[in-house]
Enzyme design. Structure first.
Site, PDB file in Angstrom:
ATOM      1  CD  GLU A  28     -20.604 -21.366 -45.806  1.00  0.00           C
ATOM      2  OE1 GLU A  28     -21.031 -20.200 -46.159  1.00  0.00           O
ATOM      3  OE2 GLU A  28     -19.935 -22.127 -46.539  1.00  0.00           O
ATOM      4  CB  CYS A  30     -26.688 -15.760 -42.903  1.00  0.00           C
ATOM      5  SG  CYS A  30     -27.072 -17.186 -43.724  1.00  0.00           S
TER       6      CYS A  30
HETATM    7  P1  NAD Z   1     -21.998 -16.822 -33.018  1.00  0.00           P
HETATM    8  O1  NAD Z   1     -20.711 -16.351 -33.688  1.00  0.00           O
HETATM    9  O2  NAD Z   1     -22.193 -16.114 -31.845  1.00  0.00           O
HETATM   10  O3  NAD Z   1     -21.937 -18.197 -32.736  1.00  0.00           O
HETATM   11  C1  NAD Z   1     -21.991 -19.306 -33.769  1.00  0.00           C
HETATM   12  C2  NAD Z   1     -21.361 -20.464 -32.840  1.00  0.00           C
HETATM   13  O4  NAD Z   1     -20.025 -20.264 -32.394  1.00  0.00           O
HETATM   14  C3  NAD Z   1     -22.228 -21.061 -31.526  1.00  0.00           C
HETATM   15  O5  NAD Z   1     -22.476 -22.436 -31.723  1.00  0.00           O
HETATM   16  C4  NAD Z   1     -21.144 -20.570 -30.516  1.00  0.00           C
HETATM   17  O6  NAD Z   1     -21.472 -21.224 -29.237  1.00  0.00           O
HETATM   18  C5  NAD Z   1     -20.014 -20.848 -31.073  1.00  0.00           C
HETATM   19  N1  NAD Z   1     -18.972 -20.117 -30.519  1.00  0.00           N
HETATM   20  C6  NAD Z   1     -18.794 -18.804 -29.957  1.00  0.00           C
HETATM   21  N2  NAD Z   1     -17.707 -18.319 -29.450  1.00  0.00           N
HETATM   22  C7  NAD Z   1     -16.746 -19.476 -29.825  1.00  0.00           C
HETATM   23  C8  NAD Z   1     -15.434 -19.825 -29.926  1.00  0.00           C
HETATM   24  N3  NAD Z   1     -14.897 -18.783 -29.250  1.00  0.00           N
HETATM   25  N4  NAD Z   1     -14.923 -20.939 -30.404  1.00  0.00           N
HETATM   26  C9  NAD Z   1     -15.751 -21.913 -31.116  1.00  0.00           C
HETATM   27  N5  NAD Z   1     -17.073 -21.552 -30.984  1.00  0.00           N
HETATM   28  C10 NAD Z   1     -17.464 -20.481 -30.666  1.00  0.00           C
HETATM   29  O7  NAD Z   1     -23.130 -16.619 -34.122  1.00  0.00           O
HETATM   30  P2  NAD Z   1     -24.469 -16.840 -33.943  1.00  0.00           P
HETATM   31  O8  NAD Z   1     -25.279 -15.617 -33.197  1.00  0.00           O
HETATM   32  O9  NAD Z   1     -24.984 -18.193 -33.417  1.00  0.00           O
HETATM   33  O10 NAD Z   1     -25.505 -16.830 -35.252  1.00  0.00           O
HETATM   34  C11 NAD Z   1     -25.579 -15.517 -36.095  1.00  0.00           C
HETATM   35  C12 NAD Z   1     -24.462 -15.259 -36.953  1.00  0.00           C
HETATM   36  O11 NAD Z   1     -24.258 -16.338 -37.945  1.00  0.00           O
HETATM   37  C13 NAD Z   1     -25.050 -14.050 -37.959  1.00  0.00           C
HETATM   38  O12 NAD Z   1     -23.770 -13.187 -38.260  1.00  0.00           O
HETATM   39  C14 NAD Z   1     -25.295 -14.743 -39.118  1.00  0.00           C
HETATM   40  O13 NAD Z   1     -25.085 -14.076 -40.376  1.00  0.00           O
HETATM   41  C15 NAD Z   1     -24.628 -16.011 -39.153  1.00  0.00           C
HETATM   42  N6  NAD Z   1     -24.793 -17.148 -39.978  1.00  0.00           N
HETATM   43  C16 NAD Z   1     -24.240 -17.327 -41.142  1.00  0.00           C
HETATM   44  C17 NAD Z   1     -24.847 -18.380 -42.164  1.00  0.00           C
HETATM   45  C18 NAD Z   1     -23.996 -18.689 -43.622  1.00  0.00           C
HETATM   46  O14 NAD Z   1     -24.227 -19.805 -43.865  1.00  0.00           O
HETATM   47  N7  NAD Z   1     -23.192 -17.891 -43.870  1.00  0.00           N
HETATM   48  C19 NAD Z   1     -25.936 -19.102 -41.754  1.00  0.00           C
HETATM   49  C20 NAD Z   1     -26.474 -18.772 -40.554  1.00  0.00           C
HETATM   50  C21 NAD Z   1     -26.163 -17.562 -39.676  1.00  0.00           C
END
Ligand code: NAD
Length: 521
Positions: A262, A296
């Site tokens: 997502e 998002c």
């Molecule tokens: P991010 O990708 O930086 O991090 C998301 C999660 O992934 C965090 O818990 C982080 O610790 C973890 N993570 C980071 N590196 C990783 C790795 N190498 N392996 C496994 N896990 C890892 O995103 P964010 O800044 O926390 O969130 C914002 C983003 O999320 C935006 O792009 C937003 O649009 C999206 N988002 C999407 C939805 C949806 O339902 N489609 C909902 C909310 C947010």
């Protein structure tokens, strides 16, 4: 939870990328821990352990035992516990909302709204899991008339949920509650920006399901998420950026662990000439500016029919100028939760202005760390970052188009496809546009309403990810389909035997020709 006395600057929230697993945005408070900070004040909130690979493995091993117990419960017994959790969260909503406010900076009423939405999904998943996933008889068809066929949906086992910070309750529970309702145990890795909210959720579940650790927490930075993806769990439900999703997918590939992604969006709102412009402007402003644009499925691009463009823009500007970000109870939205994002917002505004765009409201001066005031950009070229990339700030681009068809064409010229919105009075035209919009979800004459309908699937296409949470599709994401046939009587002709004769084949070919060989015109 240990509150640290250490003062940590806002800068600590935005450390540059250092580890292969992603940006190390938190400086560990002491070896093996990290701080979480209030984004409005930079005050430390708490310190959490960084789970290493062994700690994650041990957690997953405990989850395996819990999964065996949880999946052996009846639908009714699981439902009772999930509804008890829902009731607990509802009764303590103010405490959780306060925690969300502390860690994300969003206003408390917005946090309450977010939690209420999560509660709606808790209720639906608990009440519909049996209906959607229980074993059912299916027709066997003429060729297999002698078989009784059963379709069942079995739990996967242990699901790893990796969450973002922007909706730290609604987003992960969209996976957690559907995975639990389908009979799985869950290991939850919240964002490093919102571990206290994650801990609250896990503790609240344990308060109503004390028997086994069916829902567990692992905290840490990206690397902990990476350990979870490599831990041999049966599925990863990831929510975050497309950039991170690629890394998670690579980690999952090592064990052929399936995943749901997502990811981000660049959602459009298209306005037809016959639309109710007040309603459209009101919805657009909420869709773009609430939660400081860190949604998002937030609105980032608006395409408006030429004939109503100027009137609509005036209505937008009227509503936007009265909005004020802040940390007080009267503020309309809060600070940017992740300081690094402010640079992205700044860059997108600067690019747009340099490329000939105009700031109808705000501009670069709207950026006053940790806040960003509302910004409306017009005349922005379609190939600029402000139109193509996820900005994730309280900004929007507004562009005049000939009609709904052109609006849809421009909206679709994006690598993202999460949500979208159509404003039009003509129902047929609105439905046509909604179907043509290449996004996982579309609301007509409102914004983001699809997220509040628990029986509808939630998810995107292209860079916005794949897989679905919510609704029956969301339940099935966390189950494996099992097909069973039971031979009720001997077949008239046994085709799967070496005793089969040429005459048997001739008979079956004659029947096949009658059933399937008819010419179609
Ligand atoms: P991010 O990708 O930086 O991090 C998301 C999660 O992934 C965090 O818990 C982080 O610790 C973890 N993570 C980071 N590196 C990783 C790795 N190498 N392996 C496994 N896990 C890892 O995103 P964010 O800044 O926390 O969130 C914002 C983003 O999320 C935006 O792009 C937003 O649009 C999206 N988002 C999407 C939805 C949806 O339902 N489609 C909902 C909310 C947010």
């Amino acid at each position: 939870m240990v509150t640290t006395a250490r003062t940590t600057s806002q800068h600590d929230r935005a450390q540059p990328a250092t580890a292969a697993s992603g940006p190390a945005r938190h400086r560990p408070a002491k070896a093996g821990t990290f701080d979480t900070l209030n984004p409005a004040t930079s005050e430390p909130i708490a310190s959490f352990p960084i789970f290493d690979a062994d700690m994650v493995s041990e957690t997953v091993a405990r989850a395996r035992e819990a999964a065996a117990w949880w999946s052996a419960l009846s639908w009714k017994e699981r439902q009772r516990r999930l509804l008890a959790w829902k009731s607990h969260v509802t009764r303590y909503i103010m405490r959780l909302a306060e925690q969300v406010h502390q860690e994300t900076g969003k206003p408390v009423p917005d946090a309450e709204l977010e939690i209420l939405l999560a509660v709606v999904h808790m209720d639906w998943a608990a009440k519909h899991a049996r209906k959607v996933l229980r074993p059912r008889r299916v027709r066997s068809g003429l060729v297999a008339l002698n078989q009784a066929s059963t379709l069942e949906y079995h739990p996967l086992g242990v699901v790893g949920v990796i969450g973002p910070w922007n909706y730290p309750v609604f987003t992960p529970t969209g996976s957690i509650v559907y995975a639990l309702a389908a009979g799985n145990a869950v290991v939850f890795k919240p964002s490093e920006f919102t571990p206290a909210v994650g801990e609250w959720l896990v503790n609240s579940f344990a308060a109503v399901v004390p028997e086994q650790p069916v829902l567990q927490l692992v905290t840490g930075l990206g690397e902990t998420g990476s350990h979870l993806a490599r831990s041999g769990v049966d599925k990863i439900a990831f929510t975050g950026s497309a950039r991170t999703a690629r890394k998670v997918m690579a980690a999952c590939a090592e064990n052929l662990t399936p995943m749901i992604a997502e990811c981000g969006g660049k959602d459009s709102l298209v306005v037809s000439a016959d639309a109710n412009l007040d309603a459209a402007a009101d919805a657009a402003v909420w869709g773009a500016m609430s939660n400081a644009g860190q949604t998002c499925i937030g609105i980032e691009r608006i395409y408006v029919a030429q004939g109503v463009y100027h009137t609509f823009l005036e209505k937008l500007a009227e509503r936007v100028t009265s909005l004020r970000p802040g940390d007080d109870r009267e503020a309309d939205y809060g600070p940017m939760t992740m300081p690094g994002q402010i640079e992205v917002v700044e860059q997108h505004i600067a690019d747009a202005l340099a490329a000939g765009g105009h700031a109808a409201v705000g501009g670069l001066g709207s950026i006053r760390q940790p806040y960003v005031g509302p910004v409306i950009l017009t005349d922005v070229p379609e190939d600029s970052a402000a139109v193509r990339e996820e900005t994730f700030g309280p900004t929007m681009t507004v562009t005049a188009v000939a009609d709904l068809d052109e609006a849809v064409r421009l909206a679709n010229a994006s690598k993202y496809g999460l949500g979208s919105s159509v404003f039009a009075k003509n129902r047929r035209a609105a439905m046509r546009a909604a179907r043509a919009l290449r996004s996982g979800m579309t609301s007509i004459n409102s914004v983001i309403s699809f997220a509040s309908v628990p029986s509808l699937p939630f998810g995107g296409v292209d860079e916005s990810g794949f897989g679905r949470i919510h609704g029956p599709d969301g339940l099935r994401e966390f189950a494996r389909a099992k097909a069973i046939t039971r031979q009720r009587m001997r077949p008239p002709v046994n085709l799967t035997s070496f005793t089969r004769t040429d005459a048997d084949m001739k008979k079956i070919m004659t029947v096949a020709a009658m059933l399937h060989g008819k010419r179609y015109r």
